[in-house]
Design an enzyme around this catalytic site. Structure first.
Site, PDB file in Angstrom:
ATOM      1  N   VAL A  17       0.840  -1.210   0.000  1.00 19.46           N
ATOM      2  CA  VAL A  17       0.000   0.000   0.000  1.00 19.46           C
ATOM      3  C   VAL A  17       0.871   1.254   0.000  1.00 19.46           C
ATOM      4  O   VAL A  17       0.371   2.356   0.178  1.00 19.46           O
ATOM      5  CB  VAL A  17      -0.939  -0.011   1.236  1.00 19.46           C
ATOM      6  CG1 VAL A  17      -1.916  -1.177   1.166  1.00 19.46           C
ATOM      7  CG2 VAL A  17      -0.140  -0.062   2.547  1.00 19.46           C
ATOM      8  N   HIS A  36      -4.600  -4.218  -2.181  1.00 23.94           N
ATOM      9  CA  HIS A  36      -4.968  -3.880  -0.804  1.00 23.94           C
ATOM     10  C   HIS A  36      -5.093  -2.384  -0.575  1.00 23.94           C
ATOM     11  O   HIS A  36      -5.031  -1.921   0.563  1.00 23.94           O
ATOM     12  CB  HIS A  36      -3.936  -4.485   0.162  1.00 23.94           C
ATOM     13  CG  HIS A  36      -3.950  -5.982   0.129  1.00 23.94           C
ATOM     14  ND1 HIS A  36      -2.869  -6.744   0.546  1.00 23.94           N
ATOM     15  CD2 HIS A  36      -4.896  -6.859  -0.280  1.00 23.94           C
ATOM     16  CE1 HIS A  36      -3.165  -8.026   0.401  1.00 23.94           C
ATOM     17  NE2 HIS A  36      -4.387  -8.117  -0.112  1.00 23.94           N
ATOM     18  N   CYS A  85     -19.986  12.883   2.626  1.00 23.75           N
ATOM     19  CA  CYS A  85     -18.705  13.106   3.326  1.00 23.75           C
ATOM     20  C   CYS A  85     -17.622  13.405   2.296  1.00 23.75           C
ATOM     21  O   CYS A  85     -17.515  12.683   1.300  1.00 23.75           O
ATOM     22  CB  CYS A  85     -18.271  11.874   4.096  1.00 23.75           C
ATOM     23  SG  CYS A  85     -19.509  11.126   5.142  1.00 23.75           S
ATOM     24  N   GLY A 111       9.157 -10.891  -2.806  1.00 23.86           N
ATOM     25  CA  GLY A 111       9.057 -10.297  -1.473  1.00 23.86           C
ATOM     26  C   GLY A 111       7.752 -10.510  -0.759  1.00 23.86           C
ATOM     27  O   GLY A 111       7.244  -9.594  -0.112  1.00 23.86           O
ATOM     28  N   SER A 136       5.527 -13.349   1.838  1.00 21.30           N
ATOM     29  CA  SER A 136       5.495 -14.602   2.599  1.00 21.30           C
ATOM     30  C   SER A 136       4.456 -15.560   2.031  1.00 21.30           C
ATOM     31  O   SER A 136       4.476 -16.754   2.310  1.00 21.30           O
ATOM     32  CB  SER A 136       5.168 -14.297   4.065  1.00 21.30           C
ATOM     33  OG  SER A 136       3.891 -13.649   4.147  1.00 21.30           O
TER      34      SER A 136
HETATM   35  C1  BV8 Z   1     -10.834 -11.387   2.505  1.00 19.40           C
HETATM   36  C2  BV8 Z   1      -3.674  -3.536   3.880  1.00 19.40           C
HETATM   37  C3  BV8 Z   1     -13.078 -12.072   2.481  1.00 19.40           C
HETATM   38  C4  BV8 Z   1      -3.858  -3.057   5.298  1.00 19.40           C
HETATM   39  C5  BV8 Z   1      -3.464  -5.967   4.076  1.00 19.40           C
HETATM   40  C6  BV8 Z   1      -8.497 -17.639   2.272  1.00 19.40           C
HETATM   41  C7  BV8 Z   1      -9.185 -16.945   1.272  1.00 19.40           C
HETATM   42  C8  BV8 Z   1      -9.626 -15.642   1.498  1.00 19.40           C
HETATM   43  C9  BV8 Z   1      -9.360 -15.016   2.729  1.00 19.40           C
HETATM   44  C10 BV8 Z   1      -8.668 -15.690   3.711  1.00 19.40           C
HETATM   45  C11 BV8 Z   1      -8.237 -16.996   3.481  1.00 19.40           C
HETATM   46  N1  BV8 Z   1      -7.596 -17.412   4.602  1.00 19.40           N
HETATM   47  C12 BV8 Z   1      -7.608 -16.412   5.523  1.00 19.40           C
HETATM   48  C13 BV8 Z   1      -8.267 -15.363   5.015  1.00 19.40           C
HETATM   49  C14 BV8 Z   1      -8.501 -14.109   5.720  1.00 19.40           C
HETATM   50  C15 BV8 Z   1      -7.399 -13.070   5.492  1.00 19.40           C
HETATM   51  C16 BV8 Z   1      -6.021 -13.654   5.514  1.00 19.40           C
HETATM   52  O1  BV8 Z   1      -5.463 -13.974   4.476  1.00 19.40           O
HETATM   53  N2  BV8 Z   1      -5.458 -13.771   6.713  1.00 19.40           N
HETATM   54  C17 BV8 Z   1      -4.099 -14.263   6.868  1.00 19.40           C
HETATM   55  C18 BV8 Z   1      -3.396 -13.495   8.005  1.00 19.40           C
HETATM   56  C19 BV8 Z   1      -4.172 -15.746   7.190  1.00 19.40           C
HETATM   57  N3  BV8 Z   1      -7.634 -12.374   4.254  1.00 19.40           N
HETATM   58  C20 BV8 Z   1      -8.440 -11.298   4.250  1.00 19.40           C
HETATM   59  O2  BV8 Z   1      -9.025 -10.890   5.243  1.00 19.40           O
HETATM   60  C21 BV8 Z   1      -8.629 -10.588   2.926  1.00 19.40           C
HETATM   61  N4  BV8 Z   1     -10.030 -10.365   2.724  1.00 19.40           N
HETATM   62  O3  BV8 Z   1     -10.491 -12.481   2.281  1.00 19.40           O
HETATM   63  O4  BV8 Z   1     -12.149 -11.016   2.590  1.00 19.40           O
HETATM   64  C22 BV8 Z   1     -14.330 -11.470   2.038  1.00 19.40           C
HETATM   65  C23 BV8 Z   1     -14.900 -11.916   0.867  1.00 19.40           C
HETATM   66  C24 BV8 Z   1     -16.073 -11.363   0.454  1.00 19.40           C
HETATM   67  C25 BV8 Z   1     -16.671 -10.344   1.203  1.00 19.40           C
HETATM   68  C26 BV8 Z   1     -16.070  -9.873   2.371  1.00 19.40           C
HETATM   69  C27 BV8 Z   1     -14.896 -10.434   2.801  1.00 19.40           C
HETATM   70  C28 BV8 Z   1      -8.005  -9.197   2.952  1.00 19.40           C
HETATM   71  C29 BV8 Z   1      -6.526  -9.283   3.128  1.00 19.40           C
HETATM   72  C30 BV8 Z   1      -5.900  -7.889   2.981  1.00 19.40           C
HETATM   73  C31 BV8 Z   1      -5.448  -7.398   4.338  1.00 19.40           C
HETATM   74  N5  BV8 Z   1      -4.758  -6.113   4.186  1.00 19.40           N
HETATM   75  N6  BV8 Z   1      -2.880  -4.770   3.877  1.00 19.40           N
HETATM   76  C32 BV8 Z   1      -2.587  -2.506   5.865  1.00 19.40           C
HETATM   77  O5  BV8 Z   1      -1.519  -2.597   5.203  1.00 19.40           O
HETATM   78  O6  BV8 Z   1      -2.635  -1.961   6.997  1.00 19.40           O
HETATM   79  S1  BV8 Z   1      -2.481  -7.334   4.122  1.00 19.40           S
HETATM   80  C33 BV8 Z   1      -0.901  -6.830   4.570  1.00 19.40           C
HETATM   81  O7  BV8 Z   1      -0.248  -7.956   5.071  1.00 19.40           O
HETATM   82  C34 BV8 Z   1      -0.051  -6.416   3.406  1.00 19.40           C
HETATM   83  O8  BV8 Z   1      -0.736  -5.657   2.467  1.00 19.40           O
HETATM   84  C35 BV8 Z   1       0.456  -7.714   2.846  1.00 19.40           C
HETATM   85  O9  BV8 Z   1      -0.387  -8.167   1.852  1.00 19.40           O
HETATM   86  C36 BV8 Z   1       0.346  -8.624   4.034  1.00 19.40           C
HETATM   87  C37 BV8 Z   1       1.715  -9.040   4.481  1.00 19.40           C
HETATM   88  O10 BV8 Z   1       2.158  -9.969   3.524  1.00 19.40           O
HETATM   89  P1  BV8 Z   1       3.537  -9.751   2.755  1.00 19.40           P
HETATM   90  O11 BV8 Z   1       3.419  -8.628   1.820  1.00 19.40           O
HETATM   91  O12 BV8 Z   1       3.923 -11.068   2.228  1.00 19.40           O
HETATM   92  O13 BV8 Z   1       4.536  -9.301   3.861  1.00 19.40           O
HETATM   93  P2  BV8 Z   1       5.187 -10.230   4.958  1.00 19.40           P
HETATM   94  O14 BV8 Z   1       5.764  -9.336   5.976  1.00 19.40           O
HETATM   95  O15 BV8 Z   1       4.226 -11.282   5.345  1.00 19.40           O
HETATM   96  O16 BV8 Z   1       6.367 -10.964   4.190  1.00 19.40           O
HETATM   97  C38 BV8 Z   1       7.423 -10.196   3.667  1.00 19.40           C
HETATM   98  C39 BV8 Z   1       8.293 -11.158   2.888  1.00 19.40           C
HETATM   99  O17 BV8 Z   1       9.364 -10.413   2.297  1.00 19.40           O
HETATM  100  C40 BV8 Z   1       8.937 -12.250   3.730  1.00 19.40           C
HETATM  101  O18 BV8 Z   1       8.731 -13.501   3.128  1.00 19.40           O
HETATM  102  C41 BV8 Z   1      10.418 -11.884   3.733  1.00 19.40           C
HETATM  103  O19 BV8 Z   1      11.248 -13.025   3.743  1.00 19.40           O
HETATM  104  C42 BV8 Z   1      10.544 -11.146   2.425  1.00 19.40           C
HETATM  105  N7  BV8 Z   1      11.648 -10.187   2.352  1.00 19.40           N
HETATM  106  C43 BV8 Z   1      12.215  -9.482   3.354  1.00 19.40           C
HETATM  107  N8  BV8 Z   1      13.201  -8.689   2.841  1.00 19.40           N
HETATM  108  C44 BV8 Z   1      13.223  -8.902   1.498  1.00 19.40           C
HETATM  109  C45 BV8 Z   1      12.243  -9.849   1.183  1.00 19.40           C
HETATM  110  N9  BV8 Z   1      12.016 -10.268  -0.080  1.00 19.40           N
HETATM  111  C46 BV8 Z   1      12.786  -9.748  -1.054  1.00 19.40           C
HETATM  112  N10 BV8 Z   1      13.750  -8.825  -0.833  1.00 19.40           N
HETATM  113  C47 BV8 Z   1      13.995  -8.381   0.428  1.00 19.40           C
HETATM  114  N11 BV8 Z   1      14.974  -7.461   0.653  1.00 19.40           N
END
Ligand code: BV8
Length: 260
Positions: free
Chosen positions: A114, A130, A145, A198, A200
């Protein structure tokens, strides 16, 4: 083996040559990025135990409508803190490399981030699954609003109906923007190469896109210094930092800079 003089001949990571060849041969590239691509810009990822935003807070505690209703000031402050941090950050070579790739062949760039850093690096038509940190909207607003009706505060609220302003991001439990989701799924289904950088691979439905691409015949390349949940869908996993690795995967224009 690439003959581009800008690309060193040695392969610092296993799989680099194969990844280069897959990208060179690709006719259409689907790219999915996550917080890791912005790590080298100084923007904390969500799961980095040292600096990760989630290290301090439970994600369900802050990035959800329920949390916002319960603690609007705290959640709003968290987003204001992140906005300041991202505004002070700059795109890194990984962001610029992806913008350069799009000048060489059809690329659909889909991000879970984002932070808007892809756009600041010159990428166009970025699909933000997102939302965007710098956008605002209203929590159950009256429909009239807007900035003109906003009473300043942390958070601001509407002078007409009292609705709270909220960040224009997708919270947990909220559906993704329909058009963005449709465009992302269509691109995943039609590309012949999927590049995952990048992430998880833990947050759905975004994390399902590489599997969708693979199911439709795409080859998959993952770039991540740590193992991820998407490695098993990959043909090639490059255990590398994005900023160090992406510029070596295809020719760069060498003019990557952000205007001051
Ligand atoms: C929804 C905005 C349903 C807010 C974010 C199955 C299907 C559908 C949904 C689900 C499901 N299972 C569970 C769910 C629910 C949930 C979910 O997925 N939960 C997880 C925790 C299990 N999903 C939802 O709620 C989604 N909505 O499904 O709604 C619905 C349907 C119809 C009607 C109504 C509802 C919405 C999900 C969006 C949430 N919002 N962001 C904000 O930012 O404040 S998600 C947020 O976390 C980020 O945007 C990002 O997407 C996520 C984090 O993930 P990553 O980007 O991968 O970051 P992370 O830190 O995890 O990993 C970083 C990686 O980088 C690591 O692997 C690391 O090794 C690597 N790295 C580090 N350094 C480097 C590197 N890589 C390369 N180079 C480097 N230098």
């Amino acid at each position: 083996m690439s003959n581009d003089p800008l690309i060193p001949t040695s392969s610092p990571w296993p799989g680099l040559e194969e990844a280069r060849d897959l990208i060179a041969q690709a006719r259409s590239v689907f790219v999915l990025t996550g917080a890791g691509i912005s790590a080298e810009s100084g923007v904390p990822t969500f799961r980095d135990a040292l600096t990760g935003l989630w290290a301090q807070f439970d994600p369900e505690e802050l990035a959800s409508e329920d949390a916002y209703r319960r603690q609007p000031a705290l959640v709003w402050e968290w987003y204001q803190h992140r906005r300041a941090l991202v505004a002070a950050a700059r795109p890194n070579p990984a962001h610029y490399a992806l913008a350069a790739l799009a000048a060489q062949k059809p690329v659909t760039l889909v991000t879970q981030n984002v932070d808007g850093l892809h756009q600041r690096a010159g990428s166009e038509h970025v699909i933000e699954l997102h939302g965007n940190l710098f956008a605002n909207k209203w929590l159950n607003g009256c429909g009239r609003c807007d900035e003109a009706t906003a009473i300043p505060g942390d958070p601001p609220c509407c002078s007409l109906c009292g609705a709270l302003m909220r960040p224009g991001v997708v919270w947990f439990g909220e559906d993704l923007p329909r058009v963005a989701r449709f465009r992302a799924e269509h691109a995943a289904e039609t590309a012949d190469l999927c590049l995952v950088v990048g992430t998880s691979g833990l947050v759905y439905p975004a994390a399902g896109l590489p599997g969708l691409a693979r199911d439709h015949g795409a080859r998959v390349v993952v770039v991540n210094p740590q193992p991820s949940a998407l490695d098993q869908t990959a043909d090639v996993v490059l255990p590398a930092a994005a900023g160090a690795c992406l510029p070596l995967l295809w020719p760069q224009s060498g003019t990557e800079t952000e205007p001051d």
